[in-house]
Design a protein around this motif. Structure first.
Motif, short mmCIF file in Angstrom:
data_model
loop_
_atom_site.label_atom_id
_atom_site.label_comp_id
_atom_site.label_asym_id
_atom_site.label_seq_id
_atom_site.Cartn_x
_atom_site.Cartn_y
_atom_site.Cartn_z
N LYS A 158 12.18 -18.59 2.68
CA LYS A 158 12.92 -17.74 1.75
C LYS A 158 12.18 -17.70 0.42
O LYS A 158 11.71 -18.73 -0.07
CB LYS A 158 14.32 -18.29 1.53
CG LYS A 158 15.19 -18.20 2.75
CD LYS A 158 16.57 -18.70 2.46
CE LYS A 158 17.42 -18.61 3.70
NZ LYS A 158 18.78 -19.10 3.47
N PRO A 159 12.07 -16.53 -0.18
CA PRO A 159 11.40 -16.46 -1.48
C PRO A 159 12.28 -17.11 -2.55
O PRO A 159 13.48 -16.91 -2.58
CB PRO A 159 11.23 -14.96 -1.72
CG PRO A 159 12.27 -14.32 -0.89
CD PRO A 159 12.49 -15.23 0.29
N ARG A 160 11.65 -17.88 -3.41
CA ARG A 160 12.39 -18.56 -4.47
C ARG A 160 12.34 -17.72 -5.73
O ARG A 160 11.31 -17.14 -6.06
CB ARG A 160 11.79 -19.93 -4.73
CG ARG A 160 11.95 -20.81 -3.52
CD ARG A 160 11.85 -22.22 -3.89
NE ARG A 160 12.13 -23.00 -2.68
CZ ARG A 160 12.25 -24.28 -2.69
NH1 ARG A 160 12.08 -24.94 -3.79
NH2 ARG A 160 12.51 -24.92 -1.58
N ARG A 161 13.44 -17.69 -6.42
CA ARG A 161 13.53 -16.93 -7.66
C ARG A 161 13.03 -17.82 -8.79
O ARG A 161 13.51 -18.93 -8.98
CB ARG A 161 14.96 -16.52 -7.91
CG ARG A 161 15.11 -15.70 -9.18
CD ARG A 161 16.55 -15.29 -9.36
NE ARG A 161 16.93 -14.18 -8.51
CZ ARG A 161 16.72 -12.90 -8.80
NH1 ARG A 161 16.07 -12.60 -9.88
NH2 ARG A 161 17.13 -11.95 -8.00
N THR A 162 12.09 -17.29 -9.50
CA THR A 162 11.58 -18.02 -10.66
C THR A 162 12.08 -17.33 -11.90
O THR A 162 11.94 -16.12 -12.06
CB THR A 162 10.04 -18.03 -10.67
OG1 THR A 162 9.58 -16.69 -10.66
CG2 THR A 162 9.50 -18.76 -9.45
N GLY A 163 12.70 -18.05 -12.75
CA GLY A 163 13.22 -17.48 -13.97
C GLY A 163 14.73 -17.43 -13.96
O GLY A 163 15.38 -17.70 -12.95
N PRO A 164 15.32 -17.08 -15.09
CA PRO A 164 16.79 -17.07 -15.18
C PRO A 164 17.40 -15.87 -14.44
O PRO A 164 16.75 -14.85 -14.27
CB PRO A 164 17.05 -16.96 -16.68
CG PRO A 164 15.84 -16.27 -17.22
CD PRO A 164 14.69 -16.74 -16.35
N MET A 165 18.62 -16.05 -14.03
CA MET A 165 19.35 -14.97 -13.38
C MET A 165 19.78 -13.96 -14.44
O MET A 165 20.12 -14.34 -15.56
CB MET A 165 20.61 -15.52 -12.68
CG MET A 165 20.31 -16.44 -11.52
SD MET A 165 19.61 -15.58 -10.14
CE MET A 165 21.00 -14.71 -9.53
N PRO A 166 19.77 -12.67 -14.12
CA PRO A 166 20.17 -11.67 -15.11
C PRO A 166 21.67 -11.74 -15.38
O PRO A 166 22.47 -12.05 -14.49
CB PRO A 166 19.80 -10.35 -14.46
CG PRO A 166 19.74 -10.63 -13.01
CD PRO A 166 19.33 -12.06 -12.87
N ASP A 167 22.05 -11.48 -16.60
CA ASP A 167 23.45 -11.49 -17.00
C ASP A 167 24.03 -10.10 -16.71
O ASP A 167 23.65 -9.10 -17.32
CB ASP A 167 23.58 -11.82 -18.48
CG ASP A 167 25.03 -11.96 -18.91
OD1 ASP A 167 25.91 -12.02 -18.02
OD2 ASP A 167 25.28 -12.01 -20.12
N VAL A 168 24.96 -10.04 -15.77
CA VAL A 168 25.53 -8.77 -15.35
C VAL A 168 26.34 -8.14 -16.48
O VAL A 168 26.28 -6.93 -16.72
CB VAL A 168 26.41 -8.95 -14.10
CG1 VAL A 168 27.09 -7.67 -13.71
CG2 VAL A 168 25.58 -9.47 -12.95
N PHE A 169 27.09 -8.95 -17.21
CA PHE A 169 27.92 -8.41 -18.29
C PHE A 169 27.07 -7.85 -19.41
O PHE A 169 27.44 -6.87 -20.05
CB PHE A 169 28.86 -9.50 -18.82
CG PHE A 169 29.82 -9.98 -17.77
CD1 PHE A 169 30.83 -9.14 -17.31
CD2 PHE A 169 29.73 -11.25 -17.24
CE1 PHE A 169 31.72 -9.56 -16.35
CE2 PHE A 169 30.61 -11.68 -16.28
CZ PHE A 169 31.62 -10.83 -15.83
N GLU A 170 25.93 -8.46 -19.66
CA GLU A 170 25.05 -7.94 -20.70
C GLU A 170 24.34 -6.67 -20.23
O GLU A 170 24.14 -5.73 -20.99
CB GLU A 170 24.02 -9.00 -21.06
CG GLU A 170 23.10 -8.59 -22.18
CD GLU A 170 22.11 -9.70 -22.50
OE1 GLU A 170 20.93 -9.37 -22.66
OE2 GLU A 170 22.52 -10.87 -22.57
#
Length: 120
Positions: free
Chosen positions: A7-19
């Motif tokens: 599985k590909p790993r996500r590097t970096g923070p998750m995006p803020d949906v509310f923003e």
């Protein structure tokens, strides 16, 4: 995914949906007027009434279809059952569609007239 693939790993923070979608939610100058709760309740009541009216019309149309069977010569008992149930269902659908169309006209024509008067 295939079981052998990593599985590909996500590097970096998750995006803020509310923003990300804040401009769609917090718009002050949204076009049109807000929906009143009484208007929404009236619309829901009309929708529920139309559903019940259509269901009753289908049942009565189906019953009428069972009382007036088509006069055909059947080769097999299965075809006789399919044709009788199909004819009754078709009568029910026709009755429901006719009642729904008439009820929609009865509701829609006064609404269109009131909208035209409001714009004048």
């Amino acid at each position: 995914m295939l079981p052998g693939m990593p599985k590909p790993r996500r590097t970096g923070p998750m995006p803020d949906v509310f923003e990300t979608f804040a401009h769609r939610v917090d718009e002050e100058d949204a076009p049109g007027e807000p929906i009143r709760t009484t208007q929404m309740a009236k619309g829901a009541g009309i929708s529920l009434g139309l559903m019940v009216l259509t269901a009753v019309a289908f049942v009565l149309g189906f019953w009428t279809g069972t009382q007036n069977e088509p006069d055909l010569a059947y080769d097999h008992l299965v075809w006789e059952g399919i044709i009788k149930v199909g004819f009754a269902a078709l009568c029910g659908l026709l009755a429901a569609a006719a009642i729904l169309a008439l009820a929609t006209l009865a509701i829609g024509i006064p609404w269109v007239r009131s909208q035209r008067e409001r714009r004048r």
